[in-house]
Structure formats: C-alpha cells, structure tokens
Design a protein around this motif. Structure first.
Motif, PDB file in Angstrom:
ATOM      1  N   VAL A  47       0.836  -1.202   0.000  1.00 49.33           N
ATOM      2  CA  VAL A  47       0.000   0.000   0.000  1.00 49.33           C
ATOM      3  C   VAL A  47       0.874   1.257   0.000  1.00 49.33           C
ATOM      4  CG1 VAL A  47      -1.765   1.252   1.299  1.00 49.33           C
ATOM      5  CG2 VAL A  47      -1.871  -1.235   1.128  1.00 49.33           C
ATOM      6  N   PHE A  48       1.945   1.255   0.809  1.00 50.36           N
ATOM      7  CA  PHE A  48       2.839   2.410   0.853  1.00 50.36           C
ATOM      8  C   PHE A  48       3.554   2.623  -0.482  1.00 50.36           C
ATOM      9  CE2 PHE A  48       3.332   1.470   5.617  1.00 50.36           C
ATOM     10  CZ  PHE A  48       2.165   2.152   5.880  1.00 50.36           C
ATOM     11  N   LEU A  49       3.946   1.536  -1.132  1.00 48.46           N
ATOM     12  CA  LEU A  49       4.590   1.663  -2.445  1.00 48.46           C
ATOM     13  C   LEU A  49       3.656   2.288  -3.465  1.00 48.46           C
ATOM     14  CD1 LEU A  49       6.680  -1.611  -2.978  1.00 48.46           C
ATOM     15  CD2 LEU A  49       7.531   0.716  -2.867  1.00 48.46           C
ATOM     16  N   LEU A  50       2.417   1.838  -3.472  1.00 54.79           N
ATOM     17  CA  LEU A  50       1.460   2.394  -4.436  1.00 54.79           C
ATOM     18  C   LEU A  50       1.165   3.859  -4.142  1.00 54.79           C
ATOM     19  CD1 LEU A  50      -0.981  -0.601  -4.843  1.00 54.79           C
ATOM     20  CD2 LEU A  50       0.364   0.459  -6.640  1.00 54.79           C
ATOM     21  N   LEU A  51       1.016   4.207  -2.860  1.00 59.56           N
ATOM     22  CA  LEU A  51       0.792   5.605  -2.520  1.00 59.56           C
ATOM     23  C   LEU A  51       1.975   6.475  -2.949  1.00 59.56           C
ATOM     24  CD1 LEU A  51      -0.821   5.339   1.027  1.00 59.56           C
ATOM     25  CD2 LEU A  51      -1.880   6.309  -1.006  1.00 59.56           C
ATOM     26  N   SER A  52       3.194   6.021  -2.662  1.00 56.60           N
ATOM     27  CA  SER A  52       4.382   6.798  -3.034  1.00 56.60           C
ATOM     28  C   SER A  52       4.505   6.926  -4.542  1.00 56.60           C
ATOM     29  CB  SER A  52       5.634   6.132  -2.454  1.00 56.60           C
ATOM     30  OG  SER A  52       5.539   5.989  -1.061  1.00 56.60           O
ATOM     31  N   ALA A  53       4.252   5.812  -5.262  1.00 59.00           N
ATOM     32  CA  ALA A  53       4.407   5.831  -6.718  1.00 59.00           C
ATOM     33  C   ALA A  53       3.432   6.812  -7.364  1.00 59.00           C
ATOM     34  CB  ALA A  53       4.189   4.426  -7.272  1.00 59.00           C
ATOM     35  N   HIS A  54       2.193   6.811  -6.933  1.00 57.07           N
ATOM     36  CA  HIS A  54       1.207   7.671  -7.594  1.00 57.07           C
ATOM     37  C   HIS A  54       1.288   9.112  -7.119  1.00 57.07           C
ATOM     38  CE1 HIS A  54      -0.935   4.695 -10.035  1.00 57.07           C
ATOM     39  NE2 HIS A  54      -0.563   3.845  -9.095  1.00 57.07           N
ATOM     40  N   LEU A  55       1.760   9.346  -5.902  1.00 54.97           N
ATOM     41  CA  LEU A  55       2.036  10.725  -5.509  1.00 54.97           C
ATOM     42  C   LEU A  55       3.185  11.311  -6.324  1.00 54.97           C
ATOM     43  CD1 LEU A  55       1.661  10.491  -1.627  1.00 54.97           C
ATOM     44  CD2 LEU A  55       0.249  11.843  -3.173  1.00 54.97           C
ATOM     45  N   LEU A  56       4.226  10.498  -6.563  1.00 49.68           N
ATOM     46  CA  LEU A  56       5.332  10.962  -7.404  1.00 49.68           C
ATOM     47  C   LEU A  56       4.887  11.169  -8.844  1.00 49.68           C
ATOM     48  CD1 LEU A  56       8.358   8.856  -6.114  1.00 49.68           C
ATOM     49  CD2 LEU A  56       7.933  11.281  -5.765  1.00 49.68           C
ATOM     50  N   ARG A  57       3.954  10.343  -9.316  1.00 51.10           N
ATOM     51  CA  ARG A  57       3.454  10.535 -10.676  1.00 51.10           C
ATOM     52  C   ARG A  57       2.700  11.853 -10.800  1.00 51.10           C
ATOM     53  NH1 ARG A  57      -0.575   6.251 -13.461  1.00 51.10           N
ATOM     54  NH2 ARG A  57       1.236   4.852 -13.382  1.00 51.10           N
ATOM     55  N   LEU A  77       4.574  20.308 -23.881  1.00 54.30           N
ATOM     56  CA  LEU A  77       4.583  18.888 -23.536  1.00 54.30           C
ATOM     57  C   LEU A  77       3.166  18.394 -23.295  1.00 54.30           C
ATOM     58  CD1 LEU A  77       7.592  18.985 -21.057  1.00 54.30           C
ATOM     59  CD2 LEU A  77       7.628  18.181 -23.419  1.00 54.30           C
ATOM     60  N   ASP A  78       2.964  17.127 -23.680  1.00 55.82           N
ATOM     61  CA  ASP A  78       1.631  16.534 -23.562  1.00 55.82           C
ATOM     62  C   ASP A  78       1.436  15.969 -22.158  1.00 55.82           C
ATOM     63  OD1 ASP A  78      -0.855  15.616 -24.196  1.00 55.82           O
ATOM     64  OD2 ASP A  78      -0.142  13.733 -25.064  1.00 55.82           O
ATOM     65  N   ILE A  79       0.341  16.349 -21.506  1.00 60.21           N
ATOM     66  CA  ILE A  79      -0.024  15.816 -20.191  1.00 60.21           C
ATOM     67  C   ILE A  79      -1.128  14.787 -20.386  1.00 60.21           C
ATOM     68  CG2 ILE A  79      -0.985  16.353 -17.923  1.00 60.21           C
ATOM     69  CD1 ILE A  79       0.265  19.092 -18.115  1.00 60.21           C
ATOM     70  N   GLN A  80      -0.876  13.553 -19.951  1.00 62.19           N
ATOM     71  CA  GLN A  80      -1.841  12.466 -20.103  1.00 62.19           C
ATOM     72  C   GLN A  80      -2.808  12.510 -18.917  1.00 62.19           C
ATOM     73  OE1 GLN A  80       1.592   9.678 -20.595  1.00 62.19           O
ATOM     74  NE2 GLN A  80       0.298   8.768 -22.188  1.00 62.19           N
ATOM     75  N   TRP A  81      -3.981  13.075 -19.172  1.00 65.67           N
ATOM     76  CA  TRP A  81      -4.922  13.268 -18.089  1.00 65.67           C
ATOM     77  C   TRP A  81      -5.544  11.960 -17.615  1.00 65.67           C
ATOM     78  CZ3 TRP A  81      -4.723  17.606 -15.575  1.00 65.67           C
ATOM     79  CH2 TRP A  81      -4.264  18.761 -16.221  1.00 65.67           C
ATOM     80  N   ASP A  82      -5.540  10.937 -18.456  1.00 67.08           N
ATOM     81  CA  ASP A  82      -6.039   9.646 -17.996  1.00 67.08           C
ATOM     82  C   ASP A  82      -5.134   9.061 -16.916  1.00 67.08           C
ATOM     83  OD1 ASP A  82      -3.992   9.380 -19.750  1.00 67.08           O
ATOM     84  OD2 ASP A  82      -4.858   7.745 -20.906  1.00 67.08           O
ATOM     85  N   LEU A  83      -3.814   9.285 -17.049  1.00 60.86           N
ATOM     86  CA  LEU A  83      -2.893   8.827 -16.007  1.00 60.86           C
ATOM     87  C   LEU A  83      -3.050   9.631 -14.722  1.00 60.86           C
ATOM     88  CD1 LEU A  83       0.391   8.155 -18.006  1.00 60.86           C
ATOM     89  CD2 LEU A  83      -1.262   6.506 -17.166  1.00 60.86           C
ATOM     90  N   VAL A  84      -3.347  10.924 -14.869  1.00 62.35           N
ATOM     91  CA  VAL A  84      -3.604  11.742 -13.680  1.00 62.35           C
ATOM     92  C   VAL A  84      -4.847  11.227 -12.947  1.00 62.35           C
ATOM     93  CG1 VAL A  84      -4.119  14.065 -12.859  1.00 62.35           C
ATOM     94  CG2 VAL A  84      -2.502  13.749 -14.732  1.00 62.35           C
ATOM     95  N   GLY A  85      -5.899  10.943 -13.699  1.00 58.33           N
ATOM     96  CA  GLY A  85      -7.111  10.401 -13.078  1.00 58.33           C
ATOM     97  C   GLY A  85      -6.882   9.048 -12.443  1.00 58.33           C
ATOM     98  N   GLN A  86      -6.080   8.204 -13.093  1.00 57.57           N
ATOM     99  CA  GLN A  86      -5.785   6.898 -12.506  1.00 57.57           C
ATOM    100  C   GLN A  86      -5.014   7.044 -11.200  1.00 57.57           C
ATOM    101  OE1 GLN A  86      -2.619   4.535 -13.843  1.00 57.57           O
ATOM    102  NE2 GLN A  86      -3.754   2.622 -13.865  1.00 57.57           N
TER     103      GLN A  86
END
Length: 413
Positions: free
Chosen positions: A139-149, A173-182
C-alpha cells in the motif's frame, strides 16, 4: 474520437474494480471480529449475572443461618433465666457450629470471568490476524508511486509554463490526463485499504500508547511545546511506527507532510536547477515503485508461509491490469512513432515497468494458487474443477443424445 476518451475513462477508473474486492474482504473480516466480540460480551454479561445471582443467594442463606443462631441463643438465655432446666437444646441443630460457606464461592469474580473471555477472544482474533493478507508495504509503495506521478505531471505543467513564457517556443509537452485520473483514483483506493487495515489492527491489538513527553522536566511552556513537537515528529517518522503502530490519522498526517515537503523541495530547489532532468527522474522513480508493488507481497507470503486473507480477485486484477497497461502503453508507443504525436520515449519506460510488474504478479499468483494456497483459493479451485466436470458431463450427455438420435434415424429410414 469517442473511443479514446472512453478508453481513457476506463483506464482512469481501473483501480476501483482491481482493489475493491480486497477492501470488501477486509470489511468482512472486521464484521466477523465484531460479531465475535458481541458474542463474547453477551456471554460475559450472562456469566456475570449468573455469578451475581449465586452470590446473592449464598449471602441470603448465610444471613438466614446467622439469624437462626441469634434466635436460638436468645431462647436459651430466656429459658435459663426462667429456670427451665429440663430444656435440652435441639439434637440436630441445623444452625449450630460455624457458618458454612460453599467452597467454590467465589473462585472467580465477574471481572476475572470477563478477562478470561477477553483472552479467549484475543486468541481467536490473533488467528484472524493472519488473515489480513495484504502487505502494508505494498500500500505504501502504491501511494508513493502515484504521488510521485502526480508531481511528475505537475512538473510538466511548470515546464509548459516556462516554455510558453519564451516567445520562441510554441510546442508544449503533452499531459496524459487519464494517467492523472488513474493516480487520483489509486490514492483514494489505497487510503481506503489503509483505513481498513489500521481499523483491523486496532481491534486485534489493544495498543498501549505511552507518551514520550512524560519524562520531560521543563517548567517553561515553550520548552514543553518544543519537546512535545519533537517527540511527535520522532514518533511520526519512525520506520517501526510507520509499519506497525500508526493510526489512520497519523498516516494521513505523514502523507500530507511528506507531500508538502516534496513539493517545496521540488519546486524551489531541484526544478529551477535541473528542469526536465528532475521531472524525468520523478517519472522513472514512480514507474520503478509501481513495478515493485507485488515484491513486498511475495516476501510476506514467503515469510509467513501462507496467503490467508489475500484476495484472489485482487491478485487477478493486478495481473489483468498490468497486461492492459502493457497493451495500452505499447499501442501508444506505436501510435507515437507512426504519427509523431506524443512521447514515444516516455512510453518505453512504462512498457519496461509493466513487463517487470507482470513477472512479479505471476510469482504471487503461483504462491496463491500452488505454493501457499489460501482457503479462498482452494474453494475457487474446487469450484472451477466442479464446473469443468459439470461441463464435461453435460457435453458427454449431449453427445450420447446425438448418437441415439442418429441411431434412430438410421434404424427408421
């Protein structure tokens, strides 16, 4: 152009169907624990009332015995005073002699009964504790990974503003909003899982918190406040407390403080010096952390020797999600190379991360299905085998019916 937006929405909302089964599994375990605690409370209440009734009846009998002895002594004194020498005391005086108290009253007080019941329920709960299943480090890895994203996309926004401020640059630069939503959906889902896990740990382990500031000898209020603040941050940032003792509010405080510190350091120190290099570092670190999300789970399964409480649907969601992400990023990479629109080099990093994540997902699947199968996995395998047998038997019956029909047609031309 409606299909890409629909695919983007599905991709952004994919964390919910992938992790909600594990959340529901944790809530079912919490409901079982609550039901057991209610039964134990009812049992302890019944035992305490029965003990109180027995104690009250014993006290009444003792009072009756004492009253009988007092009456007998008064009669003896009156008869002696009136010179009734022919009086002989009752041959079988039921109340003479010492007061008889039953040997077993009370061998245990209602409080001790409650303690015994509480200890039994805690021993049952420790067996349930092994069924939490999901590793907290995952859970901590996923939280850290997506906060960094999210910080990565925030860096892209800063870079676009810097590039647009110069008149010579027109391409951004292109911002992928689907990745932001994910990433936002994933953070919400992991916070829900963290809340359920801390609630279960709070029920299973009645933790005794001792303040580190109780030993301070300062009399000044400012020094006491400073000592309390230092002790709080030492506790908040302690790795042992992060993995074992923190409450959900402490986790939220830690996430907010670390996110604020990362934003300030990134925006005012690293980004003005390195620009795109630090942005790419954030992206690569996020991908590396998300690719390793199943590694703590595999280590936990190996160290515990079981996978009890780990939801098979969630692990299957990991596998299917990484396959879909690999397909998504591969198609985006091919589309970028064909049309020249998008970031083909950035998608390559995502593709390599998905390949590594798939390898670890297969390892966890083998642990769940073959090496350390849980009760849920065994029931799922038995259900699949029964359904396959039913399909085979139904198929064989259909074949027999067809053969009989053919024989009847050939016999009756």
């Amino acid at each position: 152009m409606a299909s890409p937006s629909l695919i983007g929405w599905v991709f952004a909302l994919s964390p919910f169907p992938a992790y909600l089964p594990q959340y529901f599994s944790l809530m079912r375990q919490l409901a079982v624990i609550d039901y057991g605690e209610n039964e134990d409370n009812d049992r302890s209440t019944a035992n305490s009332t029965s003990l109180l009734r027995s104690h009250s009846s014993e006290s009444v009998s003792i009072e009756e015995q004492l009253l009988g002895r007092t009456i007998d002594r008064g009669l003896d004194s009156l008869r002696k005073r009136n010179h009734h020498h022919d009086y002989s005391p009752p041959s079988a005086a039921p109340h003479s002699g010492p007061v008889h108290i039953p040997p077993g009253s009370p061998s245990k007080s209602p409080h001790s009964e409650r303690c015994d019941i509480h200890n039994g329920s805690s021993s049952n709960n420790t067996t349930v504790a092994h069924g939490v299943g999901l590793s907290r480090a995952t859970v901590f890895l996923l939280l850290s990974a997506h906060l960094l994203r999210i910080f990565y996309f925030y860096g892209l926004k800063l870079e676009n503003e810097r590039m647009l401020s110069s008149a010579a640059v027109t391409k951004v630069l292109d911002i992928q909003w689907d990745l932001v939503g994910q990433s936002i959906c994933m953070i919400i889902m992991q916070l829900l899982l963290l809340w359920a896990m801390t609630k279960m740990r709070k029920k299973l382990n009645s933790r005794k918190t001792i303040s580190d500031c109780s030993t301070t000898t300062h009399t000044d209020g400012s020094w006491q406040l400073l000592a309390i603040t230092k002790a709080h941050f030492r506790r908040l940032l302690s790795p042992y407390n992060i993995l074992t003792n923190h409450s959900f509010l402490e986790y939220l405080e830690l996430i907010l403080l670390s996110s604020l510190a990362t934003k300030l350091i990134f925006e005012y120190h690293f980004y003005p010096r390195y620009h795109m290099r630090v942005i790419d570092t954030l992206k690569n670190t996020s991908i590396a952390l998300e690719s390793c999300l199943a590694v703590p789970q595999a280590i936990r399964n190996y160290s515990k020797g079981n996978t009890d409480g780990l939801n098979a649907i969630m692990v299957g969601g990991w596998l299917i999600g990484d396959i879909l992400k690999l397909s998504y990023f591969s198609l985006n990479m091919l589309w970028s190379r064909i049309t020249g629109v998008g970031d083909a080099a950035g998608n390559i990093v995502f593709v390599f991360g998905c390949v590594f994540a798939l390898a670890v997902d297969f390892l966890v699947c083998f642990q769940l299905a073959f090496w350390y199968p849980s009760r849920e996995a065994i029931e799922l395998k038995e259900g699949l085998s029964l359904s396959i047998q039913k399909m085979r038997t139904s198929g064989s019956l259909e074949c027999c019916k067809l053969l009989l029909r053919c024989e009847k047609r050939t016999s009756n031309p």
